[in-house]
Design an enzyme around this catalytic site. Structure first.
Site, PDB file in Angstrom:
ATOM      1  N   ASP A 129     -36.540  -8.985  36.041  1.00 21.00           N
ATOM      2  CA  ASP A 129     -35.781 -10.081  35.620  1.00 21.00           C
ATOM      3  C   ASP A 129     -36.905 -11.108  35.058  1.00 21.00           C
ATOM      4  O   ASP A 129     -36.494 -11.861  34.261  1.00 21.00           O
ATOM      5  CB  ASP A 129     -35.039 -10.876  37.063  1.00 21.00           C
ATOM      6  N   SER A 154     -40.546  -4.207  41.208  1.00 25.29           N
ATOM      7  CA  SER A 154     -39.341  -4.401  41.904  1.00 25.29           C
ATOM      8  C   SER A 154     -38.320  -4.994  40.729  1.00 25.29           C
ATOM      9  O   SER A 154     -38.572  -5.277  39.572  1.00 25.29           O
ATOM     10  CB  SER A 154     -39.448  -5.553  43.023  1.00 25.29           C
ATOM     11  N   LYS A 155     -37.135  -5.004  41.234  1.00 22.49           N
ATOM     12  CA  LYS A 155     -35.968  -5.692  40.193  1.00 22.49           C
ATOM     13  C   LYS A 155     -36.185  -6.918  39.728  1.00 22.49           C
ATOM     14  O   LYS A 155     -36.144  -7.411  38.717  1.00 22.49           O
ATOM     15  CB  LYS A 155     -34.712  -5.791  41.274  1.00 22.49           C
ATOM     16  N   ARG A 156     -36.860  -7.686  40.749  1.00 23.33           N
ATOM     17  CA  ARG A 156     -37.554  -9.105  40.489  1.00 23.33           C
ATOM     18  C   ARG A 156     -38.315  -9.155  39.176  1.00 23.33           C
ATOM     19  O   ARG A 156     -38.167 -10.087  38.454  1.00 23.33           O
ATOM     20  CB  ARG A 156     -38.206  -9.771  41.750  1.00 23.33           C
TER      21      ARG A 156
END
Length: 512
Positions: free
Chosen positions: A270, A265-267
């Site tokens: 990051d 996921s994007k998380r």
RNA sequence: GGUCCGUUCGUCUAGGGGUUAGGACGCAUCCCUUUCACGGAUGAAACACGGGUUCGAUUCCCGUACGGACUACCA
């Protein structure tokens, strides 16, 4: 004879295209080209609430960047368009109505509140899976429970309704997945999915089947998250009378988080500091943003190669493939079954491999541009030489300028650690002699002659060159490590080398 | 919870009833080199577990465990 292979990539414009989606697109593309078929891009924008401006452009730009070109798409329409589902809206209802007529679907008038109440009631009764299915539909407001005249009255009065598929009670649905083999699901575990929403738009399930059929899709290659709904799709093909031309299915393993568990996921990006999107993304609505592979310095060919190997391999031990070689080697049979963790280190390795194969002149552009941002104008010749000197030493093109600065900017300070260890009388003697030699030399100054002069300087002082080399490097670059020094000298030129050494000689205090 | 899918070095994977279980990334060591990097070499590192089937299972079957997906008028 067999029909032409036609595959599609069908993203929905609800945000930036995920890197997993890019891989799905790539596999579709590779398969189409391998089979001499067509690759189609279709935008699945049936959810008006989740539509994100700019997302479609982002998808296009991403595919363009990686050179995953579609034969037919919204941007290059073919004969089976339109290629946006929103533009196909008028076509879907007739198929839903056809299903209603045949008894495979029905109208439902339940409000969101009704549905919520149903779920609460079921949960209270400890039904593990509260859903609208072949049992609960008998207690809801739909054309199966309501008198015919009331159904017509509600329809005529414009009351909102949806059309749901009527899943049969006791049936086994079998489908053959090209990657997973036979998958069997009992209809008692399926629910009566909505086919047409109250806003007149079809859901994914209906639109997908209708469009794939109308577009002549022969193979559906998509992510594994669709496997659970594949039996529903098989049923729909059957009920619509299209079972004979039903496409083959291939459900791709998912891309997973590099650590721990779960899908990427994007998380994760990051958190671990790497992109999960092909391009930088800026949400036009809320201003949120996410980094992309392109802006991080990943080369499209490298990313493509890396992505291809996430869940697929050619069966031999080669790892570096051009797109053409990938097409040649690709087959659905060689796609793995299990989820694939995303390893950014491998992606970097691919980037390094491609970077060092690039032409110096191409890389020079990066250096020139980055240098300009720092206020330096460098010639193509210098930048090319710098690229040649450094391209095997970096992972990303934008690291090239940093690595090349020593060719443009004379050191003002010197690495202290190296200075305190290496800046001794021997080094000073050799350097003084070298400066002297340089001044008296008027021949061609290149890496060979630079070395010869340095060598003889050391010999005269009866000092082994190896013992002072670090100090020489320090004097000229200010650093303790870097590219081949004599090549650096050659690029710098005699005068610059001399000046830098003189500067070091007066700045640095000897340690003994 | 239910349904479905999966499980070979840390990661990506090859392989397949009898193998020293192969490669790559990463890691370590060594070589090359004036340094760092590149390159080369070497090394540590895996068949989830339990039953069957079999002369023999990592490979086939069944369970268990673990992981994942799905379970919306989202795709």
């Amino acid at each position: 004879m067999t029909q032409e292979v036609r595959v599609r990539f069908a993203p929905s414009p609800t945000g930036p295209l995920h890197i997993g989606g890019v891989r799905t697109a790539l596999y579709n593309y590779l398969f189409a080209h391998k089979m001499g078929g067509k690759f189609i891009v279709r935008i699945e924008d049936t959810d008006q609430a989740r539509f994100v401006p700019g997302a479609e452009e982002y998808i296009k730009e991403s595919l363009d960047w990686l050179d995953i070109q579609a034969d037919e798409s919204p941007w290059q329409p073919g004969e089976t368009g339109p290629y946006r589902q929103s533009e196909r809206k008028p076509d879907y209802m007739q198929y839903a109505l056809d299903l209603v007529k045949k008894g495979h679907a029905y109208y439902a008038f339940d409000t969101p509140e009704d549905l919520e109440a149903m779920r609460e009631r079921l949960t209270a009764a400890r039904v593990v899976q509260p859903q609208y299915n072949n049992i609960t539909r008998t207690q809801m407001k739909n054309s199966l429970t309501l008198p015919e005249d009331e159904v017509e009255r509600r329809l005529a009065s414009g009351e909102p309704y949806v059309i749901r598929v009527k899943i049969p009670r006791q049936e086994e649905v079998r489908l053959k997945d090209l990657i997973r083999g036979w998958v069997v699901v009992h209809t008692s575990t399926l629910d009566d999915k909505v086919l047409m929403k109250s806003d007149g738009m079809p859901t994914y399930h209906l639109a997908n089947i209708v469009d794939d059929h109308l577009m002549g899709i022969t193979h559906v290659i998509r992510g594994e998250e669709w496997l659970p709904s594949a039996p529903l799709h098989v049923l729909l093909y059957r009920y619509l009378g299209w079972e004979n031309s039903m496409p083959e299915f291939a459900h791709l393993p998912l891309l997973l988080k590099p650590d721990g568990n779960g899908k990427l996921s994007k998380r994760d990006g990051d958190k671990l500091g790497f992109p999960v999107f092909p391009l930088d993304w800026k949400n036009q609505k809320d201003g949120s943003s996410a980094p992309g592979f392109r802006e991080q310095g990943y080369l499209p060919e490298a990313l493509l190669n890396f992505l291809a190997f996430l869940g697929w391999n050619p069966g031999d031990e080669r790892e570096l493939f051009t797109k053409e070689e990938l097409i040649e080697a690709f087959s659905l049979e060689r796609i793995g079954k299990s989820g694939t963790k995303f390893d950014i280190e491998k992606a970097k390795w691919y980037n390094e491999q491609y970077l060092k194969k690039m032409d110096n002149e191409v890389l020079a552009k990066y250096i020139i541009d980055d240098a300009k941002k720092d206020g330096f104008d460098i010639s193509v010749e210098l930048a090319s030489a710098a690229a040649s000197l450094n391209k095997e030493r970096v992972t990303f093109p934008q690291e090239l300028w940093e690595a090349s600065k020593l060719l443009v900017i004379a050191p003002k300070t010197f690495d202290e650690k190296v200075a305190t260890k290496r800046w001794n009388q021997d080094a000073i003697k050799v350097l003084n002699k070298y400066v002297e030699k340089l001044s008296g030399y008027h021949g061609v100054f290149n890496s060979e002659t630079a070395k010869e002069l340095l060598n003889s300087s050391a010999e005269i002082e009866e000092i082994k060159l190896g013992k002072v080399m670090q100090a020489v490097r320090l004097a000229v670059t200010g650093l303790g490590a870097g590219p081949d020094l004599m090549q650096v000298f050659s690029i710098l030129g005699k005068e610059e080398v001399k000046n830098r050494i003189n500067f070091a000689l007066q700045e640095l205090k000897p340690i003994d």
